[in-house]
Design an enzyme around this catalytic site. Structure first.
Site, short mmCIF file in Angstrom:
data_model
loop_
_atom_site.label_atom_id
_atom_site.label_comp_id
_atom_site.label_asym_id
_atom_site.label_seq_id
_atom_site.Cartn_x
_atom_site.Cartn_y
_atom_site.Cartn_z
N VAL A 191 15.49 51.30 43.88
CA VAL A 191 15.53 52.75 44.06
C VAL A 191 14.09 53.18 44.28
O VAL A 191 13.29 53.23 43.34
CB VAL A 191 16.14 53.47 42.85
CG1 VAL A 191 16.08 54.98 43.05
CG2 VAL A 191 17.59 53.03 42.65
N LYS A 241 19.55 51.47 36.92
CA LYS A 241 18.20 51.67 37.45
C LYS A 241 17.25 51.46 36.28
O LYS A 241 17.13 52.32 35.40
CB LYS A 241 18.05 53.06 38.05
CG LYS A 241 16.64 53.36 38.58
CD LYS A 241 16.53 54.81 39.03
CE LYS A 241 15.11 55.16 39.45
NZ LYS A 241 14.97 56.60 39.78
N TYR A 272 20.62 55.44 34.70
CA TYR A 272 19.17 55.52 34.89
C TYR A 272 18.51 55.45 33.52
O TYR A 272 18.58 56.39 32.73
CB TYR A 272 18.82 56.82 35.61
CG TYR A 272 17.35 57.05 35.90
CD1 TYR A 272 16.41 56.03 35.76
CD2 TYR A 272 16.91 58.28 36.34
CE1 TYR A 272 15.07 56.26 36.03
CE2 TYR A 272 15.57 58.53 36.62
CZ TYR A 272 14.66 57.51 36.46
OH TYR A 272 13.33 57.74 36.73
#
Length: 298
Positions: A202, A160, A132
């Site tokens: 996401v 992400k 992330y």
């Protein structure tokens, strides 16, 4: 390995501030029934950091139960590598299909420290990892150079991308091809990222509007960009609620108004009040009044 719409789910609480498993099960199942492709528990910008490790594992286990054969990921976002590795190990033992890992939340690691921290967490769990990268929230940028350096470890399977710079998606693809499953993590950049080559989303507002979110994704994958863009333009004011310091309260308010859930949050957060609440409610009411009829999807 991973693709599609994977919601970062909200954590539900009882009036006594314990985990509300019944409501979470209802809300999680709603997402899966709408065609989502997995779940991510205990998001780092959500209420994951407000939960004990034991509570986070309980939310993960419920997510896995609802997901069935689809992936259930646990978010790992800790101040120290020691705590992050401990949580990663617990997630692996509890049956997580993978981890979404924030490299650092308090201390702003440099290049060497960021890479070493991510490697340590991946090794501790020995699970697939979605990195992330969110330099806006955490001031730690997992750059394309870092991703290239980490590419020698097969456990790092996805990114992400939440740098807030849509050019980064193309940069990653140009440099690394399909080495990583690229996900967009910014709701109000989803159309732009998916049409630039991201494999997944996401998503945040998906928890109240899963059918619209899935429709945008599937239409883009089918090359039906104009239809996807029409839905996305309608959705944009709602998606903007996810890009806010009040994102948890915003999203839970939307859930309360749209799917009859509740707004309970864990202190020090409190439900929205005053003008901030009125603005968010107006956005939701306007969206519901103009909610589009979705096209047929395969």
């Amino acid at each position: 390995m991973w693709q599609g719409v994977i919601p970062a789910v909200t954590t539900k609480f009882t009036p006594e501030d314990t985990l509300d498993f019944k409501e979470m099960q209802r809300c999680f199942q709603y997402l899966m029934d709408a065609g989502c492709d997995g779940l991510i528990a205990c998001g780092s910008l959500g209420e994951g950091p407000f939960l004990s490790h034991a509570e986070r594992i309980d939310v993960l286990k419920l997510s896995k139960e609802v997901c069935g054969s689809k992936p259930a990921l646990l978010t790992v976002a800790e101040a120290s590598s020691k705590e992050a590795c401990a949580l990663a190990e617990k997630g692996a033992r509890a049956g997580a299909d993978g981890l979404m890992v924030v490299p650092s939340t308090i201390y702003h690691t440099n290049h060497q420290e960021t890479v070493a921290n991510l490697r340590a967490i991946a090794a501790a769990a020995d699970l697939p990892v979605m990195i992330y990268s969110n330099r806006i929230a955490y001031r730690v940028d997992v750059t394309t150079d870092m991703l290239e350096e980490l590419a020698d470890d097969a456990r790092f399977v996805a990114v992400k991308e939440s740098s807030d710079d849509i050019r980064r998606s193309t940069e990653i693809i140009n440099r690394l091809g399909d080495r990583y499953d690229l996900f967009t993590g910014v709701d109000n950049l989803a159309f732009e990222a998916l049409t630039a080559g991201a494999k997944g989303w996401v998503a945040g507002l998906v928890v109240a509007f899963p059918h619209e979110t899935v429709a945008i994704y599937k239409l883009i994958q089918a090359g039906r960009y104009a239809e996807a863009l029409t839905i996305y333009r309608w959705f944009r004011p709602l998606l903007d609620l996810d890009v806010s310091s009040y994102l948890v309260q915003n999203i839970k308010l939307v859930e309360a108004m749209v799917i009859e859930s509740n707004e309970r949050v864990r202190l020090p957060r409190q439900p929205l009040q005053g003008e901030v609440r009125s603005r968010a409610e107006a956005v939701v009411r306007a969206a519901l009044a103009t909610r589009p009829v979705l096209p047929q999807l395969a």
